[in-house]
Design a protein around this motif. Structure first.
Motif, mmCIF file in Angstrom:
data_model
loop_
_atom_site.group_PDB
_atom_site.id
_atom_site.type_symbol
_atom_site.label_atom_id
_atom_site.label_comp_id
_atom_site.label_asym_id
_atom_site.label_seq_id
_atom_site.Cartn_x
_atom_site.Cartn_y
_atom_site.Cartn_z
ATOM 1 N N UNK A 11 1.407 13.344 -7.620
ATOM 2 C CA UNK A 11 0.266 13.051 -6.745
ATOM 3 C C UNK A 11 0.055 11.539 -6.640
ATOM 4 N N UNK A 12 -0.111 10.876 -7.771
ATOM 5 C CA UNK A 12 -0.353 9.426 -7.710
ATOM 6 C C UNK A 12 0.923 8.661 -7.353
ATOM 7 N N UNK A 13 2.080 9.221 -7.682
ATOM 8 C CA UNK A 13 3.330 8.568 -7.277
ATOM 9 C C UNK A 13 3.418 8.540 -5.755
ATOM 10 N N UNK A 14 3.111 9.672 -5.099
ATOM 11 C CA UNK A 14 3.115 9.724 -3.634
ATOM 12 C C UNK A 14 2.103 8.743 -3.052
ATOM 13 N N UNK A 15 0.922 8.655 -3.666
ATOM 14 C CA UNK A 15 -0.102 7.729 -3.191
ATOM 15 C C UNK A 15 0.373 6.281 -3.325
ATOM 16 N N UNK A 16 1.019 5.977 -4.462
ATOM 17 C CA UNK A 16 1.520 4.619 -4.672
ATOM 18 C C UNK A 16 2.628 4.272 -3.687
ATOM 19 N N UNK A 17 3.534 5.203 -3.438
ATOM 20 C CA UNK A 17 4.615 4.957 -2.489
ATOM 21 C C UNK A 17 4.034 4.754 -1.092
ATOM 22 N N UNK A 18 3.057 5.561 -0.720
ATOM 23 C CA UNK A 18 2.421 5.420 0.590
ATOM 24 C C UNK A 18 1.669 4.096 0.700
ATOM 25 N N UNK A 19 1.169 3.588 -0.427
ATOM 26 C CA UNK A 19 0.397 2.354 -0.417
ATOM 27 C C UNK A 19 1.210 1.086 -0.553
ATOM 28 N N UNK A 20 2.531 1.225 -0.698
ATOM 29 C CA UNK A 20 3.376 0.030 -0.804
ATOM 30 C C UNK A 20 3.285 -0.765 0.491
ATOM 31 N N UNK A 21 3.296 -2.013 0.519
ATOM 32 C CA UNK A 21 3.516 -2.984 -0.549
ATOM 33 C C UNK A 21 2.228 -3.567 -1.145
ATOM 34 N N UNK A 22 1.102 -2.864 -1.066
ATOM 35 C CA UNK A 22 -0.126 -3.382 -1.665
ATOM 36 C C UNK A 22 0.092 -3.634 -3.156
ATOM 37 N N UNK A 23 -0.504 -4.699 -3.650
ATOM 38 C CA UNK A 23 -0.263 -5.170 -5.016
ATOM 39 C C UNK A 23 -0.557 -4.090 -6.060
ATOM 40 N N UNK A 24 -1.703 -3.421 -5.955
ATOM 41 C CA UNK A 24 -2.072 -2.412 -6.954
ATOM 42 C C UNK A 24 -1.043 -1.288 -7.005
ATOM 43 N N UNK A 25 -0.642 -0.797 -5.842
ATOM 44 C CA UNK A 25 0.327 0.302 -5.796
ATOM 45 C C UNK A 25 1.693 -0.128 -6.313
ATOM 46 N N UNK A 26 2.098 -1.338 -5.978
ATOM 47 C CA UNK A 26 3.383 -1.864 -6.440
ATOM 48 C C UNK A 26 3.391 -2.004 -7.954
ATOM 49 N N UNK A 27 2.320 -2.580 -8.494
ATOM 50 C CA UNK A 27 2.239 -2.773 -9.948
ATOM 51 C C UNK A 27 2.177 -1.431 -10.663
ATOM 52 N N UNK A 28 1.389 -0.500 -10.150
ATOM 53 C CA UNK A 28 1.270 0.794 -10.808
ATOM 54 C C UNK A 28 2.594 1.543 -10.796
ATOM 55 N N UNK A 29 3.283 1.520 -9.681
ATOM 56 C CA UNK A 29 4.534 2.259 -9.559
ATOM 57 C C UNK A 29 5.655 1.621 -10.378
ATOM 58 N N UNK A 30 5.938 0.351 -10.096
ATOM 59 C CA UNK A 30 7.072 -0.297 -10.750
ATOM 60 C C UNK A 30 6.731 -0.810 -12.148
ATOM 61 N N UNK A 31 5.465 -1.111 -12.382
ATOM 62 C CA UNK A 31 5.051 -1.565 -13.709
ATOM 63 C C UNK A 31 5.200 -0.481 -14.756
#
Length: 177
Positions: A70-90
């Motif tokens: 669920x949150x992975x899909x949200x993060x991918x959809x929110x790329x390249x926003x900083x929060x989503x990028x950091x949460x996903x790749x961090x």
């Protein structure tokens, strides 16, 4: 004991243990304390509070993400926003060193690395829930475990893994019995 009696192998093991301890400190600092100072007395107070008021944990559990991706899909959809990028790749990057350490210094194979990465991630996610220092998210555990697998893959693809197999006894790494 005098330092001249320590073998190079012992020095390497001590250095590896120090690096691993430093890595665990940084991991806890980032995941639990969100880059702020590590405050052990605060942890104690939060743990006592959680023991005195377990209903708070049950309340926070209601907001946990227990549905995979669920949150992975949200993060991918929110790329390249900083929060989503950091949460996903961090979350992936934080556990790459764990896979490297487990492969290089402990000699774990991929299934064990996946298991240990999942266990460490589960412990940290549970600590966030109990100590109210974040939220429990199953997707963080998935990404952390993926990071451990990537770290192990980096180790396995390096010449270090091949050298370890050769030292174990045969070109394939299997001991002849």
């Amino acid at each position: 004991m005098n330092a001249k009696y320590f073998s190079p192998v012992l020095w390497l093991k001590l250095a590896a243990a120090a690096l691993f301890a430093g890595y665990l400190y940084i991991l806890i600092k980032i995941i639990l304390f969100k880059f702020s100072e590590v405050n052990v007395p605060l942890l104690g107070r939060l743990l006592l509070e959680a023991a005195d008021q377990p209903h708070n944990i049950a309340y926070r559990w209601q907001f946990a993400n227990l549905t995979p991706f669920v949150s992975i899909r949200q993060n991918v959809a929110g790329l390249p926003h900083m929060h989503d990028t950091i949460n996903l790749f961090g979350n992936i990057a934080l556990f790459v060193p764990l896979g490297l350490f487990l492969g290089l210094f402990v000699g774990c194979r991929l299934p064990a690395v996946l298991f240990y990465a999942l266990c460490v991630s589960f412990a940290l996610e549970s600590a966030q829930l109990v100590l109210a220092m974040g939220s429990f998210d199953v997707d963080d555990m998935i990404l952390n475990t993926l990071g451990g697998a990537i770290g192990y893959a980096l180790f396995a693809g390096s010449g270090l893994a091949r050298g370890r197999q050769l030292r174990a006894g045969t070109p394939t790494g299997r001991k002849l019995v």
